[in-house]
Every structure is written in C-alpha cells, then in structure tokens.
Design an enzyme around this catalytic site. Structure first.
Site, PDB file in Angstrom:
ATOM      1  N   HIS A 143       4.551 -31.859 -57.045  1.00 53.24           N
ATOM      2  CA  HIS A 143       4.616 -30.783 -58.036  1.00 53.24           C
ATOM      3  C   HIS A 143       6.067 -30.389 -58.300  1.00 53.24           C
ATOM      4  O   HIS A 143       6.565 -30.597 -59.381  1.00 53.24           O
ATOM      5  CB  HIS A 143       3.779 -29.578 -57.602  1.00 53.24           C
ATOM      6  CG  HIS A 143       3.566 -28.625 -58.727  1.00 53.24           C
ATOM      7  ND1 HIS A 143       4.556 -27.771 -59.166  1.00 53.24           N
ATOM      8  CD2 HIS A 143       2.508 -28.430 -59.539  1.00 53.24           C
ATOM      9  CE1 HIS A 143       4.094 -27.074 -60.206  1.00 53.24           C
ATOM     10  NE2 HIS A 143       2.865 -27.460 -60.451  1.00 53.24           N
ATOM     11  N   GLU A 174       7.863 -30.668 -61.898  1.00 52.54           N
ATOM     12  CA  GLU A 174       8.592 -29.460 -62.287  1.00 52.54           C
ATOM     13  C   GLU A 174       9.840 -29.216 -61.453  1.00 52.54           C
ATOM     14  O   GLU A 174      10.393 -28.123 -61.482  1.00 52.54           O
ATOM     15  CB  GLU A 174       7.649 -28.248 -62.217  1.00 52.54           C
ATOM     16  CG  GLU A 174       6.539 -28.335 -63.258  1.00 52.54           C
ATOM     17  CD  GLU A 174       5.513 -27.208 -63.175  1.00 52.54           C
ATOM     18  OE1 GLU A 174       5.812 -26.180 -62.555  1.00 52.54           O
ATOM     19  OE2 GLU A 174       4.418 -27.378 -63.729  1.00 52.54           O
ATOM     20  N   HIS A 206      -2.223 -31.942 -63.595  1.00 51.81           N
ATOM     21  CA  HIS A 206      -0.962 -32.691 -63.570  1.00 51.81           C
ATOM     22  C   HIS A 206      -1.219 -34.187 -63.375  1.00 51.81           C
ATOM     23  O   HIS A 206      -0.604 -35.019 -64.038  1.00 51.81           O
ATOM     24  CB  HIS A 206      -0.053 -32.181 -62.442  1.00 51.81           C
ATOM     25  CG  HIS A 206       0.568 -30.852 -62.731  1.00 51.81           C
ATOM     26  ND1 HIS A 206       1.308 -30.599 -63.861  1.00 51.81           N
ATOM     27  CD2 HIS A 206       0.569 -29.689 -62.030  1.00 51.81           C
ATOM     28  CE1 HIS A 206       1.731 -29.340 -63.844  1.00 51.81           C
ATOM     29  NE2 HIS A 206       1.291 -28.769 -62.747  1.00 51.81           N
TER      30      HIS A 206
HETATM   31 CO    CO Z   1       1.818 -26.911 -62.121  1.00 54.19          CO
END
Ligand code: CO
Length: 257
Positions: A143, A174, A206
């Site tokens: 993530h 991210e 995602h």
């Molecule tokens: Co997210």
C-alpha cells in the site's frame, strides 16, 4: 458474559470475496484466544458506511469498544491486522486511548510488520507462495503512504536481497518505492515476464483495479505497454497460514506482556 474480549481490527474491504482473507486471519486470532469473546471492527469509515448501506454492517473500533464496555467486559485485547504501524494504526491507538478508563485492561497488539523478524517472516512467506520462475520477476504491490512506517517497504526489499531473491521487487501504490521506480528496475533486468501480486492483507480495490485492472494506468497495463508479459495473482496475504501465525505471535506477545 465473559469479561475478557479479543477485538480484531482490520482496515476492511467492501469487495465481495476479498473479506475471506480478513476472516481467515480473524479465525486464527480467535483460535489463539479461545477464552475471550471475539469481536470484529474495521478502521475505514468509508468501508463501514458502504457495508452498512449494503446490509452487512461492521462495527468501527469506537462502536465495538463501546459495546464491549456496555456488556461488562473488563479486559480487552485489540489486535490489528494492518501490515504496518501507519496512519490506520495510529488512528486505532488514538481511539483506544479514549476508552482506557472504561476497562481494567486495554492492550493493543503490534501490526504485522514491526521488526526484522517480521520482515523476514513475510519475505519467507512470499518466497514460499511465489517461488522463482525462469525469466520472470515478481513485483509486489504494497500500500504505502507518506507515514514514516512506509520505510517498511524498502526494508522488505532489503530482506529479499539478503535472501538472494533478486527476482522480487517491492513497490507501493501510495508511497515509495513507486511503480515507476520498479519499472526502471525491471527494464534494467533480464526479465521478459512479470508476476504481479498484492502485498496486502486483502486483495481488494487496489489489487483488483490499480494492480490487475484493464485501465491504461494499472500496473498490469503499464507493464504490458513496456513489453512485459504479465500474470496477476489476486490473493490477499491474509489467506496465508504464515501471515496468520505472524498475527498470532503478536497477539501472544501482547497477552503475555
Ligand atoms: Co488505499
């Protein structure tokens, strides 16, 4: 009612089918504390609202702690299933702080990856589930965020390197390293194909969209455009026994502390 409880807290998912990875982890945690009442909570407000609209309500940590206090529970163990001690974990700790006076004991376990042994355990699990194949690299999608805990991803990359697993790259959606950093690495290597897999508890939005989706900006599309043949694995690591064992080891450490 039993006056001891285990509250398993996950980010959450609203993707049908992906929830199995959360349930798998929860079942392992629950089996490790058979003497405690079990409750589930999700830290994502957006997901909780969406699930409530769809008729599958899941408690927020506040709601779960409120309910447990009201039911006369005195001793609560909170075990997060988050992979890193990032923003969601910080939020959970702040929430729990507000309930400290309501219980005689309220302890919060560590997220799954909080030290070198955890990094090595996760790296070993990845290598067992995704062994090397000729000409093929493995690109993991973590993530990631701007939180200092994002450093876990480059640290995990180091764990793979130290194990001699040079076919594994760790990228994030991210945070850092970004996809473009990984693509540069892949271009410099001798790989002709790439296996994509989520490094997340759950293969949710995602994994299904940003990683394996058909949109031109998905990792899969961008790798194909760069000339690689791509195969996508869409299983959350919460489905793996090794990752459940990691959660249970953190839970035990908290219970014995
Ligand atoms: Co997210």
């Amino acid at each position: 009612m039993n006056d001891k409880a285990l509250l398993a807290v996950s980010f959450g998912t609203s993707v049908p089918g992906a929830e199995a990875a959360i349930a798998n982890m929860e079942n392992a945690l629950r089996a490790a504390c058979p003497d405690r009442v079990f409750r589930r909570a999700y830290t994502s407000r957006i997901i909780c609202r969406k699930l409530a609209r769809e008729g599958w309500p899941v408690l927020s940590p506040e709601e779960a702690l409120e309910e447990l206090a009201a039911a006369g529970v005195r001793d609560v163990l909170v075990q997060p299933t988050h992979l890193t001690p990032g923003d969601e974990y910080d939020k959970l700790c702040r929430i729990a702080e507000g309930y400290r006076g309501r219980f005689s004991a309220l302890r919060i376990g560590a997220p799954l990856i909080t030290g070198p042994e955890d990094l090595n355990a996760v790296a070993d699990a990845v290598l067992a589930h995704y062994p090397p194949q000729a000409g093929r690299a493995l690109l993991l999608m973590g993530h990631g965020s701007g939180h200092i805990a994002n450093m876990i991803y480059p640290a995990l990359q180091t764990a793979f390197r130290l194990k001699g697993a040079d076919y594994v790259l760790v990228g994030t959606v991210e945070g850092w390293p970004a996809f473009s950093d990984c693509l540069d690495q892949l271009r410099q290597g001798a790989w002709n194909s790439v296996e994509l897999a989520p490094l997340m508890l759950v293969a949710g939005d995602h994994a299904l969209n940003d990683m394996a989706g058909d949109e031109p900006d998905s990792w899969k599309s961008r790798l194909e455009n760069a000339g690689f043949s791509v195969c996508c694995r869409t299983e959350g690591v919460g489905m793996w026994d090794e990752i459940c064992a990691l959660g249970c080891s953190h839970l035990r450490r908290t219970e014995e502390a």
